[in-house]
Design a protein around this motif. Structure first.
Motif, PDB file in Angstrom:
ATOM      1  N   ASN A   1       1.011  -0.965  -0.161  1.00 23.98           N
ATOM      2  CA  ASN A   1       0.310  -0.106  -0.333  1.00 23.98           C
ATOM      3  C   ASN A   1       0.870   1.433   0.248  1.00 23.98           C
ATOM      4  O   ASN A   1       1.806   1.188   0.665  1.00 23.98           O
ATOM      5  N   THR A   2       0.604   2.316  -0.715  1.00 23.95           N
ATOM      6  CA  THR A   2       1.098   3.509  -0.668  1.00 23.95           C
ATOM      7  C   THR A   2       0.335   4.488  -0.107  1.00 23.95           C
ATOM      8  O   THR A   2      -0.373   4.807  -0.783  1.00 23.95           O
TER       9      THR A   2
ATOM     10  N   ARG B   1      -7.987   1.180  -7.561  1.00 28.25           N
ATOM     11  CA  ARG B   1      -6.578   0.519  -6.675  1.00 28.25           C
ATOM     12  C   ARG B   1      -6.497   1.214  -5.084  1.00 28.25           C
ATOM     13  O   ARG B   1      -5.804   0.947  -3.976  1.00 28.25           O
TER      14      ARG B   1
ATOM     15  N   THR C   1      -1.245  -0.837  -3.488  1.00 31.92           N
ATOM     16  CA  THR C   1      -0.175  -1.082  -5.180  1.00 31.92           C
ATOM     17  C   THR C   1       1.281  -2.365  -5.773  1.00 31.92           C
ATOM     18  O   THR C   1       2.843  -2.365  -6.019  1.00 31.92           O
TER      19      THR C   1
ATOM     20  N   MET D   1       3.106  -3.451  -8.205  1.00 28.67           N
ATOM     21  CA  MET D   1       3.559  -2.372  -9.442  1.00 28.67           C
ATOM     22  C   MET D   1       5.034  -1.527  -8.988  1.00 28.67           C
ATOM     23  O   MET D   1       5.598  -1.732  -7.383  1.00 28.67           O
TER      24      MET D   1
ATOM     25  N   VAL E   1       4.075   3.384 -10.147  1.00 29.47           N
ATOM     26  CA  VAL E   1       3.151   3.887  -9.171  1.00 29.47           C
ATOM     27  C   VAL E   1       3.320   5.693  -9.587  1.00 29.47           C
ATOM     28  O   VAL E   1       2.551   6.551  -9.318  1.00 29.47           O
TER      29      VAL E   1
END
Length: 148
Positions: A51-52, A84, A114, A117, A122
């Motif tokens: 996770n971003t 997302r 993310t 990715m 990203v």
């Protein structure tokens, strides 16, 4: 004849000075779309590699000619980012007054999934955040002391 010519010249000079003072004392012209967003910055981070956290910050400049209250802000995101989102509600409740011809910094954040990715993917995905939906409130009505 010379006195009349001098009198006319002085009157024209005073008239020109009055016009110049009137124009120079004028405030910035109010633009039709008076809420302006500038100085947008976006940063990425977080502790979880899947996770971003997307943080954003920008200045809201009020060019309406009267004060407003910024009630909420929501970044305009692409379909790819929408799919997302970790949490669907990314509306930021602000409730901040912004006086005429002043600006206010607004900052918010949301998380996206993310997983799978690359860093560059990203960055490319989040770089598309350049617009915001801003809900404002303003007081309108007849000015005090005016009669109907």
């Amino acid at each position: 004849m010379t006195r009349k010519l001098t009198f006319v010249f002085v009157c024209l000079l005073m008239f020109a000075a009055l016009i110049g003072c009137t124009n120079s004392g004028e405030k910035d012209k109010v633009v039709e779309d008076g809420i302006v967003v500038n100085m947008i910055s976006t940063s990425l981070g977080g502790d979880n590699p899947d996770n971003t956290r997307v943080s954003y910050s920008f200045d809201v400049w009020n060019r309406l000619g009267k004060s407003v209250v910024v009630l909420s802000v929501k970044p305009v995101i692409s379909k790819e980012i929408l799919e997302r989102l970790v949490e669907r509600n990314i509306t930021l409740e602000v409730n901040t007054p912004v006086k005429s011809n002043e600006s206010q910094k607004i900052s918010g954040a949301f998380q996206i999934d993310t997983k799978g990715m690359s860093k560059d993917e990203v960055i490319d995905l989040v770089g598309s955040i350049t617009q915001f939906r801003i809900v404002t409130e303003q007081v309108v009505g007849q000015e005090s002391g005016s009669s109907q």
